[in-house]
Design a protein around this motif. Structure first.
Motif: not given
Length: 98
Positions: A39, A84-85, A87-88, A91-92, A95
């Motif tokens: 990421c 969830s971590r 996925s966040v 997405k960050k 974005k």
């Protein structure tokens, strides 16, 4: 020390399961770290290659987490929290590029 055969066998089984669980947990942690690194790389230098690499790593991590939950290595809420971590973070990263 165990006194009867069944207790000795249970000790062996518990040790075997402990090692398998340790392997799963270690692999999940490693895959999560690789996802977070991917990421960061994608945020710094967005490209199709890094995006596809990131997606592959996320899919691999999700798969391993689901398998660990299915085998009972980790609780389902723990697995959901880790997914969830990831996925966040995904997405960050996406974005920031857009």
């Amino acid at each position: 020390m165990a006194n009867n055969n069944s207790a000795k066998k249970r000790i062996q089984i518990a040790e075997r399961n402990r090692l398998e669980n340790k392997n799963y947990k270690s692999t999940v942690r490693t895959l999560m770290k690789r996802c977070f690194v991917a990421c960061g790389i994608f945020e710094k230098e967005p490209s199709e290659e890094s995006k596809s690499d990131l997606q592959k790593k996320i899919n691999l991590a999700f798969s391993k987490i689901d398998k660990a939950v299915k085998k009972g290595v980790m609780h389902r809420n723990t697995g959901a929290n880790q997914k969830s971590r990831l996925s966040v973070a995904l997405k960050k990263a996406l974005k920031e590029v857009v």
